[in-house]
Each structure stands twice: as structure tokens, then as C-alpha cells.
Scaffold this motif. Structure first.
Motif, PDB file in Angstrom:
ATOM      1  N   ASN A  80      61.888 -31.576 100.062  1.00  0.00           N
ATOM      2  CA  ASN A  80      60.602 -31.413 100.611  1.00  0.00           C
ATOM      3  C   ASN A  80      60.655 -31.785 102.113  1.00  0.00           C
ATOM      4  O   ASN A  80      59.362 -31.467 102.969  1.00  0.00           O
ATOM      5  N   HIS A  95      56.941 -34.743 111.417  1.00  0.00           N
ATOM      6  CA  HIS A  95      56.359 -34.638 110.003  1.00  0.00           C
ATOM      7  C   HIS A  95      56.898 -33.182 109.736  1.00  0.00           C
ATOM      8  O   HIS A  95      56.132 -32.514 109.510  1.00  0.00           O
ATOM      9  N   PRO A 122      54.661 -31.889 101.971  1.00  0.00           N
ATOM     10  CA  PRO A 122      53.192 -32.363 101.728  1.00  0.00           C
ATOM     11  C   PRO A 122      52.155 -32.570 103.151  1.00  0.00           C
ATOM     12  O   PRO A 122      52.657 -32.828 104.166  1.00  0.00           O
ATOM     13  N   ASN A 176      58.544 -34.842  95.335  1.00  0.00           N
ATOM     14  CA  ASN A 176      56.899 -34.944  94.563  1.00  0.00           C
ATOM     15  C   ASN A 176      57.044 -36.326  94.410  1.00  0.00           C
ATOM     16  O   ASN A 176      55.642 -37.053  94.622  1.00  0.00           O
ATOM     17  N   THR A 205      56.292 -38.178  98.020  1.00  0.00           N
ATOM     18  CA  THR A 205      54.903 -38.044  98.218  1.00  0.00           C
ATOM     19  C   THR A 205      54.199 -38.980  97.445  1.00  0.00           C
ATOM     20  O   THR A 205      53.358 -39.623  98.111  1.00  0.00           O
ATOM     21  N   ARG A 214      51.606 -41.889  99.280  1.00  0.00           N
ATOM     22  CA  ARG A 214      50.505 -41.814  99.092  1.00  0.00           C
ATOM     23  C   ARG A 214      49.944 -43.182  98.557  1.00  0.00           C
ATOM     24  O   ARG A 214      48.825 -43.730  99.033  1.00  0.00           O
ATOM     25  N   SER A 227      62.959 -37.001 101.734  1.00  0.00           N
ATOM     26  CA  SER A 227      63.312 -36.202 100.376  1.00  0.00           C
ATOM     27  C   SER A 227      64.684 -35.785 100.436  1.00  0.00           C
ATOM     28  O   SER A 227      64.791 -34.679 100.989  1.00  0.00           O
TER      29      SER A 227
END
Length: 319
Positions: free
Chosen positions: A137, A147, A151, A168, A171, A175, A189
Motif C-alpha cells: 500500500n 504520504h 490510504p 489494510n 492502515t 487509524r 506496508s
């Protein structure tokens, strides 16, 4: 400046970024990741590369990386798998020192993809270029306003580093950290880990002044002995909290098809954690809670711990 920090400078603190496979089409990865890179406030030049476009998201686009009027430190690569080895060659010739290959379709899909992945890595290593991914990712370094990830989140700078083979899961961890009011020092990632492995990032983060705690999700190892030896040194400097998947047969098979990871014995990993000083989390919430607990607590200097409690049961649990 340590050798490892200098080696990773182009990856996490680049002066400029080439984006190979950039796109104007909403919904395409080449559009999503470029949007996040721009919206994240990266301070240096961004050079989209796409032979079919002259301008992408307001930035001048170039047909090939050779046409870019600069020698970018970092290349974000989002082209079809068969094109990746040639793109790596072009990056090496341009003097690019680090790359993030977000494209999927390599070792996780079988022998043909594995051979393509090996070719990609061989070309990069021959040219002195380090790679994240493929099948990932992306990366984020909030202290550098970098960045370069899928995401659509922009974490504030903080003291927590996240390294995960799943984008995922990485992320989700980020979060949770943000929801509890903390920031991120580094987000990786790592995907298939064709070149750089999780332990390479741990070794860098052990020297990174922005990082105080390392949180990691792992599905399997490429070199178990090397992982153990590096992790044992890292935990002497900073807490390393890990969540490992693949403890069941079904989980191990899923890990193999997801990131081409060999999960290994769960009991063996327990032993590695005990000997290397790794704190093993039971689930993602456990991982986050333990990690954030270390942010405001110093590392214990020894085993001289006393427990004072108002009830016997709490004392038993604490012990």
C-alpha cells in the motif's frame, strides 16, 4: 549519522519524488496515491511519469523517467508487473536510490510472478537501489510530509512507527493510533518484502530519532535467523510489539497467497519473542494499547519491580 539511517534517507526523507504510472483517471491507483502524495503536503518536487499525458493533477508529466529534469531520490512505481523490471533499470540509470513498488501480481500469484519479482530485485540490487514491496500500500513519513500510500489518511507526526506486511492492517493500526490522539513517525506496508524485509525497517527505526515505539503485523519470514538477530538488538533500544498471523493451517495458506509469506511454527515464534525481547500482542487492539502505553512510560532498567495493590486478585494478575 549511522550507515542504516543514511541508506534509508532517500526512502523516508527524499528531496524529490518520481511517480511512475501516475494517472488523471479517478479510481486508478496511480491517481489515488498521487493525490495522497500531493494532499499530504510534500515539500519537494513531484514528477509524474506517463507517456500518454502531458499534465497530471496539475503537475507537468514526463514520458520517461530519463526525461525528468532532476535526479529524484525516490520512485513510486505503479505500472503493470511485466514492465516493472525495465522501469527499475531506468530508475537505476537515472540515479534513483529508493523505490516503492505498489503494483501486485508477483510472487503471491505463483512461479511466473516469483520469477518476475526476482528479476526486479536483482536489477535493483545491482544498481544500488533499495525497494519496498511489491504488492503493498506504500509508505508514509509524516515528519517529512511524505504520504506515498493508498490510504486517504494524513496522520500527524508522532512517536509510533507501523510496519506491516498487509497494507489494510497497517492502515487499521494507524487509524487506531490516530483515534487515541497519537501520531505516526513512519508507516510501511512492506507487502511481499522482495528486497527490504521487516527487520530492515526495524533496524532503521531503532536509529530513527522520531520513533519511540514500533508496532508490527507479520505473516511470515524470509530469513528467520536474520530476523531474530536484528530484533534482539532492536529491542535493547526501543519496544517492538508484534502481531503475527498464520497460526493455523488455514491462516498459513492464506498468508502464502496474500504476501507469499511462509508463516512457520507458532510455538517457534513464541520462543523467538521470548529470546529476542519482542512483546507479542494477541490482536490488533492489544497491539495498539500496549504500544501506546510505552509512549509515556520509560523502559524498565531491570527486574526490580514491586507491585502494590488494594486487592489480592489484582496483585496475582499483575504478577
Amino acid at each position: 549519522m549511522s550507515e542504516i539511517v543514511e541508506r534509508f534517507r532517500a526512502l523516508f526523507h527524499p528531496k524529490s519524488v518520481a511517480f511512475i504510472g501516475a494517472s488523471n483517471k479517478p479510481g486508478k491507483w496511480g491517481s489515488i496515491v498521487l493525490t495522497n502524495l500531493i494532499n499530504g503536503g510534500f515539500k519537494g518536487p513531484i514528477y509524474p511519469v506517463n507517456p500518454g499525458e502531458t499534465e497530471i493533477q496539475g503537475l507537468k508529466s514526463y514520458p520517461k523517467i530519463a526525461d525528468v529534469p532532476d535526479n529524484p531520490d525516490l520512485a513510486v512505481i505503479l505500472v503493470p508487473p511485466p514492465s516493472v523490471p525495465q522501469v527499475i533499470n531506468e530508475c537505476v540509470n537515472k540515479g534513483v536510490r529508493a523505490g516503492v513498488v505498489i503494483t501486485a501480481g508477483f510472487a503471491e500469484v505463483g512461479d511466473n510472478g516469483e520469477n518476475l519479482q526476482l528479476e526486479m530485485v536483482n536489477r535493483a540490487r545491482a544498481g544500488g537501489m533499495i525497494l519496498v514491496g511489491p504488492n503493498c500500500n506504500g509508505i508514509m513519513c509524516p515528519p517529512a510530509n511524505l504520504h506515498a500510500a493508498m490510504p486517504p489518511i494524513v496522520p500527524p507526526p508522532g512517536k509510533v512507527a507501523v510496519v506491516a506486511q498487509s497494507g489494510n492492517v497497517a492502515t487499521s493500526i494507524a487509524r487506531r493510533v490516530m483515534k487515541k490522539g497519537f501520531g505516526i513517525s513512519c508507516f510501511v506496508s512492506s507487502g511481499n518484502e522482495a528486497d527490504l524485509h521487516c527487520e530492515d525497517f526495524f533496524r532503521y527505526l531503532a536509529e530513527d530519532p522520531e520513533t519511540k515505539v514500533i508496532l508490527s503485523y507479520i505473516e511470515g519470514f524470509r530469513d528467520g535467523r536474520r530476523f531474530f538477530e536484528i530484533a534482539r538488538e532492536v529491542t535493547k533500544k526501543k519496544p517492538l510489539i508484534m502481531l503475527k498471523a498464520g497460526s493455523t493451517g488455514a491462516g498459513a495458506r492464506a498468508a502464502k497467497s496474500h504476501t507469499a509469506a511462509l508463516s512457520g511454527s507458532d510455538s517457534a515464534f513464541d520462543g523467538v519473542c521470548s529470546q529476542a525481547g519482542i512483546i507479542r500482542a494477541k490482536n490488533i487492539d492489544d497491539l495498539t494499547t500496549i504500544g501506546l502505553g510505552f509512549i509515556r512510560q520509560p523502559l524498565p532498567r531491570g527486574r526490580r519491580v514491586g507491585i502494590v495493590t488494594a486487592g489480592g486478585g489484582w496483585g496475582v494478575l499483575a504478577a
